[in-house]
Motif scaffolding. Structure first.
Motif, PDB file in Angstrom:
ATOM      1  N   TRP A 130       0.828  -1.205   0.000  1.00  0.00           N
ATOM      2  CA  TRP A 130       0.000   0.000   0.000  1.00  0.00           C
ATOM      3  C   TRP A 130       0.866   1.260   0.000  1.00  0.00           C
ATOM      4  O   TRP A 130       0.471   2.299  -0.543  1.00  0.00           O
ATOM      5  CB  TRP A 130      -0.973   0.000   1.178  1.00  0.00           C
ATOM      6  N   GLN A 131       2.066   1.167   0.584  1.00  0.00           N
ATOM      7  CA  GLN A 131       2.982   2.304   0.540  1.00  0.00           C
ATOM      8  C   GLN A 131       3.449   2.570  -0.888  1.00  0.00           C
ATOM      9  O   GLN A 131       3.543   3.721  -1.326  1.00  0.00           O
ATOM     10  CB  GLN A 131       4.177   2.044   1.456  1.00  0.00           C
ATOM     11  N   LEU A 132       3.732   1.490  -1.611  1.00  0.00           N
ATOM     12  CA  LEU A 132       4.125   1.626  -3.014  1.00  0.00           C
ATOM     13  C   LEU A 132       2.994   2.247  -3.829  1.00  0.00           C
ATOM     14  O   LEU A 132       3.218   3.151  -4.649  1.00  0.00           O
ATOM     15  CB  LEU A 132       4.493   0.256  -3.583  1.00  0.00           C
ATOM     16  N   ALA A 133       1.765   1.779  -3.589  1.00  0.00           N
ATOM     17  CA  ALA A 133       0.616   2.305  -4.327  1.00  0.00           C
ATOM     18  C   ALA A 133       0.411   3.791  -4.041  1.00  0.00           C
ATOM     19  O   ALA A 133       0.151   4.587  -4.955  1.00  0.00           O
ATOM     20  CB  ALA A 133      -0.637   1.511  -3.959  1.00  0.00           C
ATOM     21  N   CYS A 134       0.530   4.171  -2.772  1.00  0.00           N
ATOM     22  CA  CYS A 134       0.361   5.583  -2.412  1.00  0.00           C
ATOM     23  C   CYS A 134       1.459   6.448  -3.023  1.00  0.00           C
ATOM     24  O   CYS A 134       1.206   7.578  -3.465  1.00  0.00           O
ATOM     25  CB  CYS A 134       0.355   5.740  -0.895  1.00  0.00           C
ATOM     26  N   PHE A 135       2.667   5.921  -3.056  1.00  0.00           N
ATOM     27  CA  PHE A 135       3.787   6.670  -3.633  1.00  0.00           C
ATOM     28  C   PHE A 135       3.558   6.912  -5.126  1.00  0.00           C
ATOM     29  O   PHE A 135       3.734   8.027  -5.627  1.00  0.00           O
ATOM     30  CB  PHE A 135       5.084   5.891  -3.411  1.00  0.00           C
ATOM     31  N   ILE A 136       3.144   5.863  -5.826  1.00  0.00           N
ATOM     32  CA  ILE A 136       2.892   5.992  -7.265  1.00  0.00           C
ATOM     33  C   ILE A 136       1.713   6.929  -7.523  1.00  0.00           C
ATOM     34  O   ILE A 136       1.780   7.829  -8.365  1.00  0.00           O
ATOM     35  CB  ILE A 136       2.623   4.612  -7.891  1.00  0.00           C
ATOM     36  N   ALA A 137       0.622   6.724  -6.776  1.00  0.00           N
ATOM     37  CA  ALA A 137      -0.578   7.534  -6.998  1.00  0.00           C
ATOM     38  C   ALA A 137      -0.331   8.998  -6.661  1.00  0.00           C
ATOM     39  O   ALA A 137      -0.687   9.895  -7.439  1.00  0.00           O
ATOM     40  CB  ALA A 137      -1.732   6.989  -6.161  1.00  0.00           C
ATOM     41  N   GLY A 138       0.279   9.250  -5.507  1.00  0.00           N
ATOM     42  CA  GLY A 138       0.518  10.632  -5.098  1.00  0.00           C
ATOM     43  C   GLY A 138       1.424  11.370  -6.061  1.00  0.00           C
ATOM     44  O   GLY A 138       1.126  12.498  -6.486  1.00  0.00           O
ATOM     45  N   GLY A 139       2.537  10.731  -6.423  1.00  0.00           N
ATOM     46  CA  GLY A 139       3.468  11.377  -7.345  1.00  0.00           C
ATOM     47  C   GLY A 139       2.862  11.601  -8.718  1.00  0.00           C
ATOM     48  O   GLY A 139       3.038  12.663  -9.325  1.00  0.00           O
ATOM     49  N   SER A 140       2.125  10.610  -9.204  1.00  0.00           N
ATOM     50  CA  SER A 140       1.534  10.720 -10.544  1.00  0.00           C
ATOM     51  C   SER A 140       0.457  11.797 -10.592  1.00  0.00           C
ATOM     52  O   SER A 140       0.414  12.612 -11.523  1.00  0.00           O
ATOM     53  CB  SER A 140       0.944   9.373 -10.970  1.00  0.00           C
ATOM     54  N   LEU A 165      -6.488  13.294 -19.490  1.00  0.00           N
ATOM     55  CA  LEU A 165      -7.376  12.191 -19.871  1.00  0.00           C
ATOM     56  C   LEU A 165      -6.635  10.871 -20.055  1.00  0.00           C
ATOM     57  O   LEU A 165      -7.244   9.802 -19.971  1.00  0.00           O
ATOM     58  CB  LEU A 165      -8.129  12.553 -21.157  1.00  0.00           C
ATOM     59  N   ILE A 166      -5.345  10.943 -20.313  1.00  0.00           N
ATOM     60  CA  ILE A 166      -4.552   9.714 -20.429  1.00  0.00           C
ATOM     61  C   ILE A 166      -3.864   9.385 -19.112  1.00  0.00           C
ATOM     62  O   ILE A 166      -3.826   8.231 -18.680  1.00  0.00           O
ATOM     63  CB  ILE A 166      -3.504   9.855 -21.560  1.00  0.00           C
ATOM     64  N   GLY A 167      -3.342  10.410 -18.450  1.00  0.00           N
ATOM     65  CA  GLY A 167      -2.551  10.183 -17.239  1.00  0.00           C
ATOM     66  C   GLY A 167      -3.340   9.603 -16.087  1.00  0.00           C
ATOM     67  O   GLY A 167      -2.882   8.658 -15.419  1.00  0.00           O
ATOM     68  N   LEU A 168      -4.538  10.129 -15.830  1.00  0.00           N
ATOM     69  CA  LEU A 168      -5.322   9.636 -14.692  1.00  0.00           C
ATOM     70  C   LEU A 168      -5.757   8.177 -14.858  1.00  0.00           C
ATOM     71  O   LEU A 168      -5.606   7.379 -13.924  1.00  0.00           O
ATOM     72  CB  LEU A 168      -6.531  10.547 -14.465  1.00  0.00           C
ATOM     73  N   PRO A 169      -6.296   7.777 -16.018  1.00  0.00           N
ATOM     74  CA  PRO A 169      -6.645   6.353 -16.175  1.00  0.00           C
ATOM     75  C   PRO A 169      -5.436   5.424 -16.079  1.00  0.00           C
ATOM     76  O   PRO A 169      -5.534   4.332 -15.513  1.00  0.00           O
ATOM     77  CB  PRO A 169      -7.273   6.298 -17.571  1.00  0.00           C
ATOM     78  N   VAL A 170      -4.306   5.854 -16.634  1.00  0.00           N
ATOM     79  CA  VAL A 170      -3.105   5.012 -16.551  1.00  0.00           C
ATOM     80  C   VAL A 170      -2.671   4.849 -15.096  1.00  0.00           C
ATOM     81  O   VAL A 170      -2.302   3.748 -14.658  1.00  0.00           O
ATOM     82  CB  VAL A 170      -1.964   5.621 -17.399  1.00  0.00           C
ATOM     83  N   THR A 171      -2.721   5.941 -14.338  1.00  0.00           N
ATOM     84  CA  THR A 171      -2.368   5.861 -12.916  1.00  0.00           C
ATOM     85  C   THR A 171      -3.298   4.909 -12.179  1.00  0.00           C
ATOM     86  O   THR A 171      -2.850   4.070 -11.382  1.00  0.00           O
ATOM     87  CB  THR A 171      -2.439   7.261 -12.275  1.00  0.00           C
ATOM     88  N   ALA A 172      -4.593   5.034 -12.435  1.00  0.00           N
ATOM     89  CA  ALA A 172      -5.560   4.136 -11.791  1.00  0.00           C
ATOM     90  C   ALA A 172      -5.325   2.686 -12.205  1.00  0.00           C
ATOM     91  O   ALA A 172      -5.432   1.763 -11.382  1.00  0.00           O
ATOM     92  CB  ALA A 172      -6.979   4.565 -12.156  1.00  0.00           C
ATOM     93  N   PHE A 173      -4.982   2.471 -13.473  1.00  0.00           N
ATOM     94  CA  PHE A 173      -4.741   1.122 -13.983  1.00  0.00           C
ATOM     95  C   PHE A 173      -3.525   0.484 -13.306  1.00  0.00           C
ATOM     96  O   PHE A 173      -3.493  -0.731 -13.082  1.00  0.00           O
ATOM     97  CB  PHE A 173      -4.522   1.186 -15.498  1.00  0.00           C
ATOM     98  N   VAL A 174      -2.538   1.298 -12.954  1.00  0.00           N
ATOM     99  CA  VAL A 174      -1.332   0.780 -12.292  1.00  0.00           C
ATOM    100  C   VAL A 174      -1.568   0.568 -10.800  1.00  0.00           C
ATOM    101  O   VAL A 174      -1.160  -0.449 -10.226  1.00  0.00           O
ATOM    102  CB  VAL A 174      -0.146   1.747 -12.521  1.00  0.00           C
ATOM    103  N   VAL A 175      -2.243   1.525 -10.163  1.00  0.00           N
ATOM    104  CA  VAL A 175      -2.372   1.497  -8.705  1.00  0.00           C
ATOM    105  C   VAL A 175      -3.453   0.521  -8.240  1.00  0.00           C
ATOM    106  O   VAL A 175      -3.275  -0.180  -7.235  1.00  0.00           O
ATOM    107  CB  VAL A 175      -2.670   2.920  -8.181  1.00  0.00           C
ATOM    108  N   ALA A 176      -4.562   0.464  -8.964  1.00  0.00           N
ATOM    109  CA  ALA A 176      -5.693  -0.364  -8.520  1.00  0.00           C
ATOM    110  C   ALA A 176      -5.319  -1.833  -8.313  1.00  0.00           C
ATOM    111  O   ALA A 176      -5.671  -2.422  -7.275  1.00  0.00           O
ATOM    112  CB  ALA A 176      -6.852  -0.235  -9.506  1.00  0.00           C
TER     113      ALA A 176
END
Length: 379
Positions: A130-140, A165-176
């Protein structure tokens, strides 16, 4: 001419000043350099002021005042419209923005990684999914949001929306998947020394990013590119809305008179071309910017409000930790710091403080507008 030669030219001119005026010249030169004047502009300006001082028979400070203050005032008068446009942007290119974020995120990973590795052991496994996910999501999200604002200010609206429109879905696709697959306390099978190593690679690696094109942050300064009136007015509208915060209605209203005058001249056969009549979109927008204090006020409110929301969000997190985990000097200190910053930015929204910020910004924009008008008069 190389930068070294330019610097030598400036140094030679400074040495040509009298010993009593040399400190003044160095302060003047420093003010120009820190305001991002080119070395060629610095050398030319140092030479001009040297001639003025010698002709007056007075000392530099007696004639022109503080070298530092005079340089800060003078630099806007000698900059090109493209340089003045760049002054309104936080960075000179999107690549620089990405490098800054990469350096920041890499430094955070390096710092926290070293702390965890020293605390728990270099070969231990302490990092959670979850720390990795938060780091990726927050930074992105921070990069996407800041990039969106920057690209709009740079009048690159289509790029801004594409990033969002591209960045947010990609971030969600990686973090989810990370959050769904990994348990709340599941440890990443990674030794602690890897985190600071990856942070170092990120912080250094962003400076080797390839150039992605020559799109200028001051787009709209090329006269040949905007000879078509439709393109000219479209770009001027983008600059007014993006860089200077005009609303759609304000931009259309501001351009209406110019469009009417140009169309009248065109119909009468008296127009020599839109760039000859009105300048480049960049030059025209710079001269129009000081007239809209409402846009300046909105932007000040948005900036201060954004900081209040940011620190408020972080303060809520600190308070939750104190309520769940008990008292901690670290969390308490950070909470107090956030509270003080919230109070500071809230006071900047007081009418008197807001008026002062708007007046200060208007003065800067007016200096730029006067400089552009003077350049056009001298053509």
């Amino acid at each position: 001419m190389s930068a070294h030669q330019d610097t030598s030219a400036s140094a030679r001119i400074i040495n040509a000043y009298s010993p009593d005026d040399r400190d003044w010249a160095e302060q003047f030169h420093a003010a120009l350099i820190l305001a991002n004047a080119s070395e060629e502009q610095c050398a030319r300006e140092l030479s001009t002021q040297l001639e003025t001082i010698q002709a007056s028979g007075q000392g530099a400070e007696e004639l022109l005042g503080s070298g530092w203050l005079f340089g800060k005032q003078r630099v806007r008068e000698i900059k090109s419209p493209e340089q003045l446009a760049l002054d309104e942007l936080p960075v000179d290119s999107f690549r620089t923005l990405v490098q800054g974020f990469g350096l920041l995120m890499g430094a955070m990973a390096l710092g926290f990684g070293l702390w965890i590795a020293i605390r728990d052991g270099w070969m231990h496994q302490s990092w959670l999914y979850w720390q990795l996910a938060c780091f990726i999501a927050g930074g992105s999200i921070a990069l996407i949001g800041t990039g969106f604002v920057y690209l709009r200010m740079a009048s690159r609206f289509s790029h801004a929306w594409r990033l969002l429109l591209i960045g947010l879905p990609v971030t969600a696709f990686v973090v989810a998947p990370i959050l769904m697959v990994a348990g709340e306390d599941e440890v990443i099978p990674m030794w602690n020394f890897v985190a600071p190593l990856l942070g170092l690679v990120l912080a250094v690696g962003v400076f080797f990013l390839p150039e992605t094109g020559n799109a200028s942050a001051a787009k709209g300064g090329n006269a040949a590119e905007y000879r078509d009136p439709l393109q000219w007015f479209a770009q001027a509208r983008r600059i007014l809305r993006g860089r200077y915060g005009f609303s759609r209605r304000e931009a259309d209203s501001a351009l209406a008179d110019a469009k009417g005058d140009w169309q009248a001249a065109e119909a009468a056969g008296q127009s020599m071309g839109i760039t000859s009549e009105l300048g480049t979109p960049n030059e025209f927008s710079i001269q129009l910017a000081p007239t809209n204090t409402a846009a300046m006020r909105r932007r000040r409110i948005m900036v201060n409000g954004a900081f209040i929301v940011l620190f408020g969000f972080y303060l809520v997190g600190r308070v939750e930790l104190l309520l769940t985990d008990g008292f901690s000097w670290w969390d308490t200190g950070l909470g107090i710091l956030c509270l003080l910053l919230i109070v500071y930015y809230a006071t900047r929204l007081l009418p008197s403080k807001l008026d002062a910020q708007v007046q200060e910004k208007q003065l800067v924009l007016q200096q730029s507008a006067d400089a552009v008008a003077s350049m056009q008069d001298n053509i």
